[in-house]
Design an enzyme around this catalytic site. Structure first.
Site, PDB file in Angstrom:
ATOM      1  N   TYR A   1     -49.653-134.766 -62.611  1.00 40.40           N
ATOM      2  CA  TYR A   1     -50.824-135.029 -63.708  1.00 40.40           C
ATOM      3  C   TYR A   1     -51.654-133.867 -63.905  1.00 40.40           C
ATOM      4  CZ  TYR A   1     -54.060-137.683 -66.571  1.00 40.40           C
ATOM      5  OH  TYR A   1     -54.897-138.041 -67.474  1.00 40.40           O
TER       6      TYR A   1
ATOM      7  N   PHE B   1     -54.959-126.350 -96.026  1.00 41.99           N
ATOM      8  CA  PHE B   1     -53.771-126.867 -95.427  1.00 41.99           C
ATOM      9  C   PHE B   1     -54.032-128.197 -95.164  1.00 41.99           C
ATOM     10  CE2 PHE B   1     -50.708-128.238 -92.553  1.00 41.99           C
ATOM     11  CZ  PHE B   1     -49.424-128.181 -93.423  1.00 41.99           C
ATOM     12  N   THR B   2     -53.091-128.806 -95.508  1.00 41.55           N
ATOM     13  CA  THR B   2     -53.603-130.616 -95.543  1.00 41.55           C
ATOM     14  C   THR B   2     -54.066-131.231 -94.162  1.00 41.55           C
ATOM     15  OG1 THR B   2     -51.055-130.882 -94.721  1.00 41.55           O
ATOM     16  CG2 THR B   2     -51.550-131.167 -96.979  1.00 41.55           C
TER      17      THR B   2
ATOM     18  N   ASP C   1     -56.004-119.854 -87.779  1.00 42.04           N
ATOM     19  CA  ASP C   1     -54.737-120.771 -87.514  1.00 42.04           C
ATOM     20  C   ASP C   1     -53.566-119.674 -87.263  1.00 42.04           C
ATOM     21  OD1 ASP C   1     -52.451-122.191 -87.976  1.00 42.04           O
ATOM     22  OD2 ASP C   1     -53.460-123.382 -89.561  1.00 42.04           O
TER      23      ASP C   1
ATOM     24  N   LYS D   1     -43.832-124.032 -84.928  1.00 44.27           N
ATOM     25  CA  LYS D   1     -43.402-123.176 -85.692  1.00 44.27           C
ATOM     26  C   LYS D   1     -43.113-121.868 -84.900  1.00 44.27           C
ATOM     27  CE  LYS D   1     -45.624-125.984 -88.443  1.00 44.27           C
ATOM     28  NZ  LYS D   1     -46.428-127.311 -88.120  1.00 44.27           N
TER      29      LYS D   1
ATOM     30  N   ARG E   1     -44.858-129.673-102.394  1.00 45.42           N
ATOM     31  CA  ARG E   1     -46.077-128.841-101.974  1.00 45.42           C
ATOM     32  C   ARG E   1     -46.842-128.507-103.471  1.00 45.42           C
ATOM     33  NH1 ARG E   1     -47.347-129.261 -96.792  1.00 45.42           N
ATOM     34  NH2 ARG E   1     -47.743-131.399 -97.816  1.00 45.42           N
TER      35      ARG E   1
ATOM     36  N   PHE F   1     -48.822-137.793 -99.397  1.00 42.12           N
ATOM     37  CA  PHE F   1     -47.554-137.431 -99.792  1.00 42.12           C
ATOM     38  C   PHE F   1     -46.587-137.803 -98.472  1.00 42.12           C
ATOM     39  CE2 PHE F   1     -47.978-134.435 -96.188  1.00 42.12           C
ATOM     40  CZ  PHE F   1     -49.419-134.034 -96.072  1.00 42.12           C
TER      41      PHE F   1
HETATM   42  C1  P71 Z   1     -45.338-127.736 -92.257  1.00 41.27           C
HETATM   43  C2  P71 Z   1     -46.226-128.328 -91.201  1.00 41.27           C
HETATM   44  C3  P71 Z   1     -45.973-129.975 -90.741  1.00 41.27           C
HETATM   45  C4  P71 Z   1     -46.596-130.628 -91.747  1.00 41.27           C
HETATM   46  C5  P71 Z   1     -47.843-131.041 -91.569  1.00 41.27           C
HETATM   47  C6  P71 Z   1     -48.637-131.601 -92.717  1.00 41.27           C
HETATM   48  C7  P71 Z   1     -47.646-132.132 -93.871  1.00 41.27           C
HETATM   49  C8  P71 Z   1     -46.345-131.766 -93.719  1.00 41.27           C
HETATM   50  C9  P71 Z   1     -45.942-131.179 -93.050  1.00 41.27           C
HETATM   51  C10 P71 Z   1     -48.296-127.843 -90.069  1.00 41.27           C
HETATM   52  C11 P71 Z   1     -49.376-127.134 -89.819  1.00 41.27           C
HETATM   53  C12 P71 Z   1     -49.442-125.794 -90.714  1.00 41.27           C
HETATM   54  C13 P71 Z   1     -50.302-124.748 -90.441  1.00 41.27           C
HETATM   55  C14 P71 Z   1     -50.523-123.763 -91.148  1.00 41.27           C
HETATM   56  C15 P71 Z   1     -51.366-126.539 -89.073  1.00 41.27           C
HETATM   57  C16 P71 Z   1     -50.428-127.344 -89.052  1.00 41.27           C
HETATM   58  C17 P71 Z   1     -50.410-128.677 -88.195  1.00 41.27           C
HETATM   59  N1  P71 Z   1     -47.298-127.701 -90.824  1.00 41.27           N
HETATM   60  N2  P71 Z   1     -51.524-125.354 -89.619  1.00 41.27           N
HETATM   61  O1  P71 Z   1     -45.438-126.726 -92.608  1.00 41.27           O
HETATM   62  O2  P71 Z   1     -48.368-125.223 -91.569  1.00 41.27           O
HETATM   63  O3  P71 Z   1     -49.598-128.340 -87.239  1.00 41.27           O
HETATM   64  O4  P71 Z   1     -47.895-130.161 -87.786  1.00 41.27           O
HETATM   65  O5  P71 Z   1     -48.159-129.438 -85.404  1.00 41.27           O
HETATM   66  O6  P71 Z   1     -49.903-130.802 -86.408  1.00 41.27           O
HETATM   67  O7  P71 Z   1     -44.112-128.567 -92.342  1.00 41.27           O
HETATM   68  P1  P71 Z   1     -48.616-129.917 -86.546  1.00 41.27           P
END
Ligand code: P71
Length: 470
Positions: A85, A137-138, A228, A271, A395, A462
């Site tokens: 833990y 970013f979303t 980021d 990523k 997008r 979305f």
């Molecule tokens: C991508 C994603 C995953 C995603 C997130 C939201 C909607 C659709 C798909 C995630 C990112 C990202 C950047 C620049 C933070 C996050 C969040 N991307 N910054 O592109 O691209 O990270 O998904 O691990 O929570 O498909 P998380």
């Protein structure tokens, strides 16, 4: 009939061929369902590719997030998980990898990127403050807003133009940033939110010159600069390739130098870091670290696991070291570019230059006859799936959502369908199949009609919105 001599990909580009720096040890079978079955799956999913079952998908280009293939070393690391833990040894490996490759002093683990975004937003934004950044970013913007901040886009204008060939379309416009600081006063700026390769702009990089200049401006006004770092390794590749003075530096050196101009970073390890789940936050400031380390136990888990299993942390520690290898990054971006170059040659409208993680189709170029509120990019991803079972991601206007105050839809200039390439998963032959399907959809573009939204969720619409054909 005359047959042209066949040429390898390298020959076609006038160079010696190169290949991925790995070979395949395990495979996952794919299946293709029939066109009728796809038609039905699309209807059941409300024409939203997020609502498809992955068993109904052939080549899955929804995202590069958590969809990469781990190496044999990473899988071996999974077996070395220390599931204590508190104080898991895997956390210390992860912490050391982040300190070594990204260069920050303090590390806070999180279950994925948005977990880290949540914590940094809570700790670093006072309600009423502004958060300037290089395009929204979303999830990032949502957490900034939920913490009481207002996101302000200060990316250079060229980023909003799909055809502009600027080599660093992710750059922050210093004049826009300074104007905001002067208008609002430095104490109303929570921090500058800079993303390495800008996802929504098409995976476009930020130059070293730009981060240095932003750093200088932040120092002048006493403002913090957070990064980021989700796709910062890919950003480093573009600096190596395009920015004078960096051709002889390694990706690892460039990554560390870039991070050195920032006060901290948040990360979706799904990523660049080559894992299926995981994330982290890293900062240099001792006081901020103490606050984050306290917050993480409320929302994620103890400060030595933050929502990850020990084995996940080990896989990410190993993934970080693999991710900065020059050969890895070259083949990763080379594959994205291969797909992009085919489409460019066939004069199919895409975002230029081709970015790091995806090829973005320009839905406005496909469907000039479909108005933006009939969702051209959503239509395009549905058409691609119908044609071949390939899954892409909208997008455009659906992703951009509504203004939190007025409730009006945002109308982004970029209306894109993203073909996102998972790391180390698909082959060049898969890319050929994708390119041919995009072409088939392009050829029938004039007959294609838009969609209407019949269900709209409140947050990040979305993901779960539903549509019907017009
Ligand atoms: C991508 C994603 C995953 C995603 C997130 C939201 C909607 C659709 C798909 C995630 C990112 C990202 C950047 C620049 C933070 C996050 C969040 N991307 N910054 O592109 O691209 O990270 O998904 O691990 O929570 O498909 P998380």
């Amino acid at each position: 009939m005359d047959q042209k001599p066949l040429q390898t990909m390298g020959q076609q580009s006038g160079r010696r061929s190169w290949a991925e720096p790995w070979k395949i040890k395990m495979v996952e079978p794919l299946q293709v369902i029939s066109r009728d079955q796809r038609e039905q799956a699309l209807r059941e999913a409300g024409y939203n590719t997020f609502l498809l079952k992955s068993d109904d998908v052939y080549i899955d280009l929804l995202t590069d997030s958590g969809t990469g293939a781990m190496s044999d070393r990473q899988w071996a690391g999974i077996m070395l998980g220390d599931e204590a833990y508190a104080g898991s040894r895997n956390f210390y490996h992860l912490e050391a990898a982040i300190q070594n490759y990204y260069g920050y002093r303090h590390v806070v683990p999180a279950h994925q990127g948005r977990g880290a975004e949540h914590l940094i937003s809570l700790a670093a934004i006072q309600p009423g403050q502004f958060v300037p950044g290089n395009m929204y970013f979303t999830t990032t913007r949502l957490h900034q807003e939920l913490a009481g901040g207002t996101f302000v886009d200060v990316i250079i204008d060229q980023a909003h133009d799909a055809q502009d060939l600027h080599p660093f379309k992710g750059n922050i416009d210093l004049a826009k940033l300074e104007q905001l600081v002067k208008e609002q006063g430095a104490d109303k700026i929570a921090y500058v939110s800079m993303a390495g390769t800008v996802n929504m702009a098409g995976g476009q990089p930020v130059s070293m010159e730009n981060v240095k200049a932003v750093r200088a401006l932040c120092d002048h006004y006493g403002i913090r600069l957070f990064l980021d770092a989700t796709r910062m390794v890919e950003n480093a590749f573009f600096i190596q390739e395009r920015e004078p003075g960096f051709a002889d530096k390694s990706i690892a050196q460039i990554l560390k130098e870039f991070c050195g101009y920032t006060d901290g970073a948040w990360m979706s390890g799904k990523k660049d870091n080559l894992v299926n789940i995981g994330g982290w936050l890293a900062v240099n400031d001792d006081t901020l670290f103490e606050e984050l380390r306290n917050l993480v136990i409320v929302y994620e888990g103890l400060h030595t696991y933050g929502g990850m299993a020990g084995r996940d942390m080990e896989a990410m520690a190993i993934g970080i070291a693999e991710s900065v290898q020059d050969e890895h990054v070259r083949s990763r971006i080379g594959q994205v570019r291969y797909l992009g170059d085919l489409l460019i040659q066939w004069q199919i409208p895409i975002v230029l230059p081709v970015g790091g993680h995806a090829v973005f189709l320009d839905a406005r170029g496909f469907y000039p006859h479909i108005p933006q509120d009939e969702f051209p990019a959503q239509t395009l991803v549905a058409e691609l799936y119908r044609d071949s079972g390939i899954r892409a991601m909208e997008r455009g206007i659906v992703s951009a959502g509504r203004d939190e105050h007025t409730g009006e839809q945002h109308y982004p200039r970029l209306e894109l369908a993203r073909l996102t390439i998972p790391r180390r998963v698909y082959t060049q032959a898969h890319m050929d199949v994708v390119a041919e399907s995009v072409r088939a959809v392009y050829e029938i573009r004039a007959q294609t009609r838009g969609l209407k939204m019949v269900f709209e969720p409140k947050y990040l619409r979305f993901f779960q919105a539903r549509f019907e054909p017009l």
